[in-house]
Design a protein around this motif. Sequence first.
Motif, PDB file in Angstrom:
ATOM      1  N   PHE A 124       0.813  -1.210   0.000  1.00 47.85           N
ATOM      2  CA  PHE A 124       0.000   0.000   0.000  1.00 47.85           C
ATOM      3  C   PHE A 124       0.851   1.267   0.000  1.00 47.85           C
ATOM      4  CE2 PHE A 124      -3.049  -3.079   1.797  1.00 47.85           C
ATOM      5  CZ  PHE A 124      -4.108  -2.868   0.923  1.00 47.85           C
ATOM      6  N   TRP A 125       2.031   1.198   0.638  1.00 48.67           N
ATOM      7  CA  TRP A 125       2.873   2.390   0.735  1.00 48.67           C
ATOM      8  C   TRP A 125       3.439   2.794  -0.615  1.00 48.67           C
ATOM      9  CZ3 TRP A 125       8.156   2.686  -0.314  1.00 48.67           C
ATOM     10  CH2 TRP A 125       8.763   3.902   0.015  1.00 48.67           C
ATOM     11  N   VAL A 126       3.835   1.836  -1.442  1.00 45.11           N
ATOM     12  CA  VAL A 126       4.475   2.155  -2.724  1.00 45.11           C
ATOM     13  C   VAL A 126       3.567   3.017  -3.580  1.00 45.11           C
ATOM     14  CG1 VAL A 126       5.224   1.158  -4.918  1.00 45.11           C
ATOM     15  CG2 VAL A 126       6.054   0.204  -2.781  1.00 45.11           C
ATOM     16  N   VAL A 127       2.284   2.654  -3.681  1.00 43.15           N
ATOM     17  CA  VAL A 127       1.344   3.431  -4.498  1.00 43.15           C
ATOM     18  C   VAL A 127       1.194   4.840  -3.939  1.00 43.15           C
ATOM     19  CG1 VAL A 127      -1.019   3.579  -5.353  1.00 43.15           C
ATOM     20  CG2 VAL A 127       0.111   1.356  -5.201  1.00 43.15           C
ATOM     21  N   LEU A 128       1.046   4.954  -2.621  1.00 45.47           N
ATOM     22  CA  LEU A 128       0.896   6.265  -1.985  1.00 45.47           C
ATOM     23  C   LEU A 128       2.144   7.116  -2.184  1.00 45.47           C
ATOM     24  CD1 LEU A 128      -0.781   8.125  -0.129  1.00 45.47           C
ATOM     25  CD2 LEU A 128       0.355   7.036   1.821  1.00 45.47           C
ATOM     26  N   TYR A 129       3.319   6.506  -2.021  1.00 43.73           N
ATOM     27  CA  TYR A 129       4.569   7.245  -2.167  1.00 43.73           C
ATOM     28  C   TYR A 129       4.748   7.770  -3.596  1.00 43.73           C
ATOM     29  CZ  TYR A 129       9.545   8.334  -2.095  1.00 43.73           C
ATOM     30  OH  TYR A 129      10.749   8.971  -2.208  1.00 43.73           O
ATOM     31  N   ASN A 182       2.482   8.359  -5.764  1.00 42.53           N
ATOM     32  CA  ASN A 182       1.452   9.344  -6.086  1.00 42.53           C
ATOM     33  C   ASN A 182       1.693  10.676  -5.379  1.00 42.53           C
ATOM     34  OD1 ASN A 182      -1.758  10.161  -5.049  1.00 42.53           O
ATOM     35  ND2 ASN A 182      -1.221  10.173  -7.220  1.00 42.53           N
ATOM     36  N   LYS A 183       1.994  10.639  -4.085  1.00 39.70           N
ATOM     37  CA  LYS A 183       2.089  11.869  -3.300  1.00 39.70           C
ATOM     38  C   LYS A 183       3.465  12.535  -3.370  1.00 39.70           C
ATOM     39  CE  LYS A 183      -2.117  11.568  -1.668  1.00 39.70           C
ATOM     40  NZ  LYS A 183      -3.162  12.551  -2.063  1.00 39.70           N
ATOM     41  N   HIS A 184       4.539  11.739  -3.461  1.00 40.01           N
ATOM     42  CA  HIS A 184       5.880  12.302  -3.368  1.00 40.01           C
ATOM     43  C   HIS A 184       6.637  12.326  -4.699  1.00 40.01           C
ATOM     44  CE1 HIS A 184       5.703  12.523   1.032  1.00 40.01           C
ATOM     45  NE2 HIS A 184       5.086  11.355   0.982  1.00 40.01           N
ATOM     46  N   SER A 221      -0.858   5.634 -12.964  1.00 36.27           N
ATOM     47  CA  SER A 221       0.549   5.333 -13.245  1.00 36.27           C
ATOM     48  C   SER A 221       1.244   4.729 -12.036  1.00 36.27           C
ATOM     49  CB  SER A 221       1.284   6.608 -13.683  1.00 36.27           C
ATOM     50  OG  SER A 221       0.727   7.135 -14.870  1.00 36.27           O
ATOM     51  N   ALA A 222       0.931   5.249 -10.840  1.00 35.10           N
ATOM     52  CA  ALA A 222       1.533   4.707  -9.621  1.00 35.10           C
ATOM     53  C   ALA A 222       1.148   3.240  -9.423  1.00 35.10           C
ATOM     54  CB  ALA A 222       1.093   5.535  -8.415  1.00 35.10           C
TER      55      ALA A 222
END
Length: 203
Positions: free
Chosen positions: A126-131, A133-135, A142-143
């Motif tokens: 879950f963190w990879v997609v959030l990272y 996208n947000k950072h 794409s994320a």
Amino acid sequence: GLFQSASLPCTVKIVSGWFRPSSHGTVFGVWATNAVVGNLIGLGLASLLAEEEGSRALMPMLLVPALLIILVALTQLLLVREGPFQPPSTPDGDGVPFMQVLALPNVKAYTAAFSMVRTVDVSLFFWVVLYLNKHVGLSQASASMVAMTYDFGLVIGAFASGKITDRTGNRPAIFAGSLFTAAIVVSPKPVEGCFLLSAQKAS
């Protein structure tokens, strides 16, 4: 989750009955990719529906997995049988009591290790997609597509580690070595050239 969890011990018992113990590393390495394939399908579906809103995105995300589960359940009910290497059942038909299972050698240690591995695995998933996208600034679609490479790595790693354990016969050492390597890769202070460090610099 409560109903789905019942499938794991049953499936392990059925699969182990069709293959000799000497090949269990490879067999279960391949079998373990089922969750990864599910992640890939889920990420692919999420990326396709990332721009949709409300029920137009929610209903396909619920219906597609539900239909797949029904299909798998029917397939197991109609086709799956116990294999030739299935150990004989106890005369009274009762299983081993739960506390006796916990008392078996190394059960508690492997249970704790596996729970921690799954915690890290799901957290990273879950963190990879959030990272990204947000950072990093990638779109949600794409994320999700880039994050699928993480699951491809899980497929390769599961198969390779299973094959190695069958050849060496030393499953604990391979398991521990994989965990130490993974810990270095996801360390808060990764070595120069690590993917996570490169991503942090790029952001």
